[in-house]
Scaffold this active site. Structure first.
Site, PDB file in Angstrom:
ATOM      1  N   HIS A   1      41.529  47.467  -1.660  1.00 45.71           N
ATOM      2  CA  HIS A   1      41.828  46.666  -0.464  1.00 45.71           C
ATOM      3  C   HIS A   1      40.960  45.408  -0.434  1.00 45.71           C
ATOM      4  CE1 HIS A   1      44.422  49.725   0.829  1.00 45.71           C
ATOM      5  NE2 HIS A   1      43.632  50.407   1.637  1.00 45.71           N
TER       6      HIS A   1
ATOM      7  N   TYR B   1      24.230  48.578  22.575  1.00 47.45           N
ATOM      8  CA  TYR B   1      23.156  47.716  23.062  1.00 47.45           C
ATOM      9  C   TYR B   1      21.791  48.263  22.672  1.00 47.45           C
ATOM     10  CZ  TYR B   1      20.440  44.618  25.952  1.00 47.45           C
ATOM     11  OH  TYR B   1      19.539  43.679  26.377  1.00 47.45           O
ATOM     12  N   ARG B   2      21.610  49.544  22.826  1.00 46.80           N
ATOM     13  CA  ARG B   2      20.335  50.143  22.426  1.00 46.80           C
ATOM     14  C   ARG B   2      20.125  50.002  20.920  1.00 46.80           C
ATOM     15  NH1 ARG B   2      18.019  55.969  22.001  1.00 46.80           N
ATOM     16  NH2 ARG B   2      15.834  55.606  22.539  1.00 46.80           N
TER      17      ARG B   2
ATOM     18  N   ASP C   1      29.849  54.156  32.059  1.00 50.24           N
ATOM     19  CA  ASP C   1      29.748  55.618  32.087  1.00 50.24           C
ATOM     20  C   ASP C   1      28.322  56.014  32.430  1.00 50.24           C
ATOM     21  OD1 ASP C   1      32.355  55.613  31.137  1.00 50.24           O
ATOM     22  OD2 ASP C   1      31.753  55.921  29.046  1.00 50.24           O
TER      23      ASP C   1
END
Length: 529
Positions: free
Chosen positions: A260, A368-369, A444
């Site tokens: 690919h 983000y962490r 969440d």
């Protein structure tokens, strides 16, 4: 002189360990100092001798991050005279993960390629590995996100309350020995956790990202995950890929994947993707699968009912409340959240949380962490150090955030802490808005009892490649790992390993979990595997 060199070697190798008989020289280029030290300790603990000064005739193995690092360190001419095996650090990682020496032949670095005569002048630090978490909430893949989110859960609502996933706050677990993550107090501490791979091959990763979304929508998570695993490897590659020969020794890049890549670098496109994009059924199911709460089975049913556009779905009575919200705010939810905005919202949540329950610990996990530049949503992991005060907190916290007009719409809300059911974990999934904006963001909350918080933090930080590796490693040792603990696996009457036991091991920090499983410790920003 011999005595001096002896002082530089790591002491006391285990003569019966997995790496007994090996004398190893480790190329430091491209490896963080802390990681290098951990690897050295593991090698010595398991029987190897580390040669610190130079590659002598006694050295049996030279380990490097990649071929460029090896050439940069020694040069091609000098390497041609080495008798030691030249190997990728990935061999060491995979050996430590599996608990037995991996096949060395699969990790050998070869220097006879003409295209490697000149090493690159600068090489970025790379910290890598690989995983997928169990079926969980579905969100469109973005190359900046790096989270694999699986299939629809019960009741056709996207994301099981028990399945960790996506985005959040800087590398905040202050030290491996501390159980509660701390919020950075300065821009300097935050910036050190930012994940910035070279990312010179977006022409490849963007196409693979589209294939991830298509295969997810079709319910083919195994195929989707193969592309997911390949993307971080390609992101971290230090040069522009012009030939698949550059990738032959990289983990996670098999022959089909290399084919690919060759087609993409040669033609600028991929025929498989073009086929999918011109197939009405695939195109429609993929589109419907991007709606929050709609998984492969539901997307197929909607297609079979004759729906072809999102506008068609607005009149579909069978959609749940959560799916209707996902449809209504489709464009909002797809819009990625800038890192700075996530940080400011996380700080707002910490402030309101402290006002609601002094001492509460609130950490934004996920991409983000792990230091990513943008996030698809916010995953907030919560606990309280005293092990009791977290009970009932989420209900009060959500109420206060709604009064502030921060939380706007509910998707899932389940509480178990006060009843002691479902491991005592409380869950809220919903939509929020950044102060002063109307753009909906997915958010969440998971509130964990303190004694299982470390498992929740690992699971909701990710990435999913790492989570899958940890789960498989736990299973190989006779345990079941999830976001609520590490449990001895029970056995069925036939002797096969079955469900998990009821009591989790007591491991109070992320590092204790890594150490127990025998997996090299990774800081949060090192977990983009």
């Amino acid at each position: 002189m011999a005595a001096k060199r002896g002082r530089n070697r790591s002491p006391s190798p285990d003569p019966e360990g997995m790496f007994a008989g090996m004398v190893v020289f480790m190329v430091e280029i491209g490896v963080q100092r802390r990681r290098l030290q951990i690897w050295k300790q593991k090698l010595v603990q398991m029987g190897a001798v580390i040669e610190e000064d130079r590659v002598t005739k006694k050295v049996t193995h030279v380990l490097a991050m990649n071929l460029e690092a090896l050439l940069h360190k020694f040069g091609k001419e000098r390497l041609s005279h080495f008798t030691a095996r030249l190997m990728l650090y990935q061999w060491l990682e995979d050996s430590l993960t599996s608990g037995e020496k991996a096949n060395e032949d699969l990790y050998v670095l070869k220097i006879d390629s003409e295209e490697v005569d000149k090493p690159k002048k600068s090489l970025p630090a790379i910290s890598g590995s690989e995983d997928q978490s169990s079926p969980q909430k579905r969100t469109r893949y973005s190359p900046d996100a790096g989270d694999f989110k699986g299939v629809e859960s019960h009741s056709n609502t996207q994301g099981s309350p028990d399945s960790p996933t996506s985005c959040s706050v800087p590398s905040t677990s202050a030290s491996p020995g501390e159980g509660i993550a701390e919020t950075p107090t300065s821009p300097q501490s935050e910036s050190t956790s930012v994940y910035k791979p070279p990312d010179l091959n977006r022409n490849i990763t963007e196409i693979f990202g589209k294939l991830i979304n298509i295969y997810r929508a079709l319910g083919e998570d195994r195929r989707s995950f193969s592309y997911y695993k390949a993307i971080p490897v390609i992101e971290k590659f230090p040069t522009r890929i012009e030939s698949v020969d550059q990738l032959k020794h990289l983990p996670g890049i098999g022959k089909a994947m290399r084919d690919h890549i060759q087609e993409i670098v040669t033609t600028g496109k991929l025929s498989k993707l073009e086929h999918f994009e011109t197939d009405e059924k695939v195109r429609t199911i993929s589109l419907f699968g991007e709606v929050w709460g709609v998984g492969p089975a539901t997307a197929l049913k909607l297609y079979e009912k004759g729906h072809r556009t999102l506008e068609d779905l607005k009149n579909e009575d069978s959609l749940t409340h959560a799916q209707k919200l996902g449809l209504k705010y489709f464009d909002d939810i797809k819009t990625r959240i800038p890192r700075q905005e996530v940080q400011e919202m996380e700080q707002l949540l910490q402030r309101v949380g402290e006002e609601t329950l002094p001492g509460v610990n609130i950490v934004c996990g996920g991409s983000y962490r792990r230091g990513k530049a943008t996030c698809g949503d916010l995953d907030i992991v919560v606990t309280h150090p005293d092990g009791q005060s977290h009970k009932g907190f989420l209900t009060k916290f959500v109420k206060r955030l709604k009064e502030m007009n921060f939380l706007r719409e509910d998707l899932i809300f389940s509480t178990h802490s006060e009843e002691g059911t479902d491991s005592g974990v409380d869950t809220y999934f919903g939509l929020c808005t950044y102060p002063g904006q109307e753009l909906r963001r997915r958010i969440d909350f998971k509130v964990y009892p303190r004694d299982i918080y470390s498992f929740g933090l690992i699971a909701w930080t990710g990435n999913d490649v790492l989570n899958r590796r940890l789960r498989l490693l736990a299973e190989s040792k006779g345990y079941r790992l999830d976001d609520t603990g590490l449990f001895p696996a029970t056995h069925s009457s036939s002797g096969n390993r079955g469900a998990r036991g009821t009591a989790s091991l007591k491991l109070s920090t992320e590092k204790q979990v890594f150490d127990f499983l025998g997996f090299p410790w990774l800081e949060p920003h090192e977990r983009n595997l």
